[in-house]
Design an enzyme around this catalytic site. Sequence first.
Site, PDB file in Angstrom:
ATOM      1  CB  CYS A   1      24.226   0.023   8.975  1.00 22.33           C
ATOM      2  SG  CYS A   1      25.547   0.599  10.054  1.00 22.33           S
TER       3      CYS A   1
ATOM      4  N   GLY B   1       0.791  -1.226   0.000  1.00 23.45           N
ATOM      5  CA  GLY B   1       0.000   0.000   0.000  1.00 23.45           C
ATOM      6  C   GLY B   1       0.821   1.272   0.000  1.00 23.45           C
TER       7      GLY B   1
END
Length: 391
Positions: A334, A209
Site C-alpha cells: 500500500c 527465526g
Amino acid sequence: MKDAPTVYLDHAATTPMTDVAIEALTARLREVGNASSLHASGRRARRIVEESRETIAQALNCRPGEVVFTSGGTEADNLAVKGLHWSRRATDPRRLRFLASAVEHHAVLDPLEWLEEHEGAAVNLLPVDSLGRLSVDALRAAVELEPASVAAITVMWANNEVGTLQPIDEVVALAAEHGIPVHTDAVQAIGSVPVDFAASGVDALSVSGHKVGGPQGVGALVVRREVDLTALLHGGGQERDVRSGTLDVPAIAGFAAAVELAVKQQADHAARLTVLRDRLVVAVRREVPDVVLNGDLDNRLPGNVHLGFPGCEGDSLLMLLDARGIECSTGSACSAGVPQPSHVLLAMGRNPEDARSSLRFSLGHTSTDADIEAVAAAIAPCVERARAARA
C-alpha cells in the site's frame, strides 16, 4: 458469548513459537553475560552461542563457522547482497552486475535498488514463467553476455507469495561454470522442504527465526568460509568480523531449538500441510468456482495456497475475512493509501486488476481441519460482499 477462536492462516508472515523454542529462550532470559566477555558469565554465554551455532550447522549441513548470526532474514539478505557486491567489485572493478529473479522478496530487491542508485551497480532482474519459476535460459543468456562483469547471483529457494520452488540446482550449476557466487533467500524453505547447504552448492543462504517457530529479531546468514564478504556493521568484530554487535544469547538459543525441531520434523510437517493445503483448495473451489490458483501446482511449498478471486479487491476481501476471525494476507503493498499490485504476480504475467484480487493463505504447525472448515464457511459470502462493494 465467547468469541470464536482466531483462524490464523498467515504463517508465511510469522508462525507461533514452538514450545522448545520458548523454553530455550526463557531459560536464558535471567542469565547475565556478554558472549564477548572473558569472565565466567561471558564464557557461559559464549558456550550457549557456540552450542546453538553447532545445532544450526548440523540441521542445515554446514560447518559451524559458516553460521553468521543476524537480526533476521532482512539483515541476512542485505549482508549477502551488499557484502558480495562490495567484496567482488573490490577485487575486480568490472564486476558491476548483480543478477536476481524478478520475484525476490523486497529484502533482496530493495538493497539491490540501493546499490544501483548509490554504488553504481547494474541490476538485471530476470523473468519468470506464469508459475513464478525463474527462466534458467534467461539467466544463462544474462551470464554469458559478459561473465566477468557479474558480481553475484541471488535467487530465492521458494517464493514467499505464491510458494513456487526455484531451480536452485540449475542456478548453481550455471554459476559454477563461471566462478560466480550464488546467494539464496531460504527464509520460507527451512522446515517446509529439504534444505542442505553443503549439497546445494550455494555460497550464502539466509534464514529467519520467526518463520520456523523461533523468536522474532534473530536469524542467520550461512556463508562459506572461503567467500569474502564486506561487512555492513562495524564495531566489536563479532561473527567473523562480518557482523559486529552484542549477540542476543536467549534469542539465539530459541532460534537454534526452533531450527533443529523444524528440520527434524520437516517430512512429517510437509506431508500434513500438503493434505490440509489440498483440502483448502478443494473447499474454496467448491464455494467459489471461478477462483484461480496461483503458482506451481506441483513444485510449491506444502503450506502455501495463493488464490485469485476475480472481481474482488484483495484488501477488501482480507478485511471481510478478518471480521469473521480468519487471518490471511495479500501480496500487495500500500502506497499513499492506494493498493499496489504484487510485483510477483505482475512478473508472472498477471494484469494489475488480477494481481490485486489475490490472497495468500499460509498454513503452519498450528493449522487444523477446523481452520479449513472455517474458511469454507466464510469464503463465499465474503467474496459476494467484496464483489458487490466493487460493482
